[in-house]
Design an enzyme around this catalytic site. Structure first.
Site, mmCIF file in Angstrom:
data_model
loop_
_atom_site.group_PDB
_atom_site.id
_atom_site.type_symbol
_atom_site.label_atom_id
_atom_site.label_comp_id
_atom_site.label_asym_id
_atom_site.label_seq_id
_atom_site.Cartn_x
_atom_site.Cartn_y
_atom_site.Cartn_z
ATOM 1 N N HIS A 2 0.825 -1.217 0.000
ATOM 2 C CA HIS A 2 0.000 0.000 0.000
ATOM 3 C C HIS A 2 0.853 1.259 0.000
ATOM 4 O O HIS A 2 0.633 2.174 -0.787
ATOM 5 C CB HIS A 2 -0.936 0.002 1.210
ATOM 6 C CG HIS A 2 -1.910 1.148 1.213
ATOM 7 N ND1 HIS A 2 -1.572 2.425 1.594
ATOM 8 C CD2 HIS A 2 -3.217 1.198 0.839
ATOM 9 C CE1 HIS A 2 -2.633 3.207 1.484
ATOM 10 N NE2 HIS A 2 -3.643 2.482 1.025
ATOM 11 N N ASP A 3 1.825 1.296 0.901
ATOM 12 C CA ASP A 3 2.689 2.474 0.990
ATOM 13 C C ASP A 3 4.057 2.214 0.355
ATOM 14 O O ASP A 3 5.005 2.947 0.623
ATOM 15 C CB ASP A 3 2.896 2.867 2.465
ATOM 16 C CG ASP A 3 1.617 3.447 3.079
ATOM 17 O OD1 ASP A 3 0.632 3.671 2.340
ATOM 18 O OD2 ASP A 3 1.606 3.679 4.299
ATOM 19 N N SER A 4 4.159 1.151 -0.443
ATOM 20 C CA SER A 4 5.452 0.836 -1.059
ATOM 21 C C SER A 4 5.219 0.481 -2.526
ATOM 22 O O SER A 4 4.676 1.296 -3.261
ATOM 23 C CB SER A 4 6.132 -0.296 -0.283
ATOM 24 O OG SER A 4 5.281 -1.434 -0.219
#
Ligand code: NAG
Ligand code: NAG
Ligand code: NAG
Ligand code: NAG
Length: 311
Positions: free
Chosen positions: A214-216
């Site tokens: 999600h954040d990568s």
């Protein structure tokens, strides 16, 4: 992307609003206090299933089918299982997909904001409990069992554990029941349950916001998945006629077909099918239906009823 960013901001505001309630305890002192008394359960059972005796879902985040299939780590995983090439997610954004995965529909949750679903609404765990099939969720970096808020990394403030990626927590039928809350656990507990051979028969596993992509990126998520899954495929405390399903909550692109890569793994998959593909149309409800068929659980009377099961 804009929609996602907007939801992230809105979500932070809601957490602020609930900051003094039971739902968040994100400062170190209140977490430590709650952790000390948090109830944790590790139930086991051996209810024989038709096709498998244990089912484990691992959900990654926001990746189009082609992107996922192009990732070398996921290619390595795919060689060990069946890749479903026509598997669709339910909707956008994330949260309603997780909610649907255990409830058979999105229950009007259309966003990633803090949501609660009425106590009379049933989920798969009502069906599992009725047949004595043990279950647990494992949510990476949840600070203690039954935690109901969001939790950031205490060193760097990054998103870490998020409620919106926890399928059962928004159902009041789960969150108002202390025994059920005690089975919503973190990865510390997964490691402990695995080592002690106390894993349940139904599991839902959510990696943190970095590891799930999600954040990568898909590269990070793929590498995490390979590192997590491949040792488990060799672990006899995990593999005991086990079906492991690796999937994604939704595609990244909101304007194309919501097709996600899904791989069926584990010793419940015949060796002859390892490294193959299957182009039957499935979706997240297929998992519910497959589980219901496996243990003769009946259904929730929602989209699970008409879904196409894997078997
Ligand atoms: C995971 O949950 C357990 C049980 O509540 C708790 O004791 C432990 O500290 C948690 N682990 C982490 C890394 O927060
Ligand atoms: C996610 O988990 C990994 C370990 O699996 C850890 O190294 C990383 O810091 C975590 N991410 C965040 C944002 O806390
Ligand atoms: C595997 O499952 C069977 C029941 O299906 C059970 O009797 C046995 O103890 C399990 N083995 C392990 C290592 O958990
Ligand atoms: C794949 O395809 C066939 C249809 O050709 C279907 O009957 C079968 O159950 C499929 N599913 C899996 C998970 O192998």
């Amino acid at each position: 992307m804009h929609l996602i960013a907007l939801c992230a901001v809105a979500s932070a505001i809601v957490v602020g609003v609930h900051g003094q309630t039971q739902y968040t305890a994100t400062n170190a002192a209140s977490v430590a206090a709650a952790r000390a008394t948090a109830r944790t359960l590790s139930p086991t059972s051996y209810v024989k299933g038709k096709t498998f005796d244990r089912v484990v879902q691992i959900w990654l985040e926001n990746t189009d089918f082609d992107m996922a299939q192009g990732d070398p780590s996921l290619q390595s995983i795919a060689k060990k299982g069946i890749t479903l090439t026509n598997y669709e997610s339910v909707t956008h954004p994330s949260q309603p997909n997780y909610i649907a995965s255990v409830g058979g529909q999105t229950h009007w949750v259309i966003w990633d904001l803090f949501s609660r679903i009425s106590k009379s609404t049933k989920t798969i765990v009502d069906l599992l409990d009725a047949k004595g099939v043990s279950w647990s969720e494992y949510q990476e970096d949840m600070p203690y069992s039954g935690f109901q808020g969001d939790f950031v990394n205490q060193q760097n403030g990054k998103n870490d554990y998020v409620r919106k990626h926890n399928p059962l927590i928004s159902y009041d039928s789960v969150s108002s029941d202390l025994d059920r809350l005690a089975k919503i656990k973190n990865f510390t507990m997964f490691d402990r349950d695995l080592k002690a051979n106390k894993l349940p028969q139904w599991m839902f596993i959510t990696p943190n916001m970095t590891n799930d992509g999600h954040d990568s990126s898909i590269t990070v998520a793929g590498a995490w998945a390979k590192g997590f899954i491949e040792p488990l495929l060799q672990n006899s405390n995990f593999m005991n006629n086990t079906l492991l399903i690796l999937t994604f909550d939704e595609a990244e692109n909101y304007f194309a077909r919501n097709r996600v890569m899904t791989v069926l793994l584990g010793d419940a998959i015949p060796a002859s099918l390892q490294g193959t593909t299957n182009d039957t149309e499935y979706n997240h409800y297929s998992i519910l239906k497959t589980v219901e068929n496996n243990w003769n659980l009946g259904d929730l009377g929602e989209n699970d009823k008409k879904a196409t099961a894997f078997w």
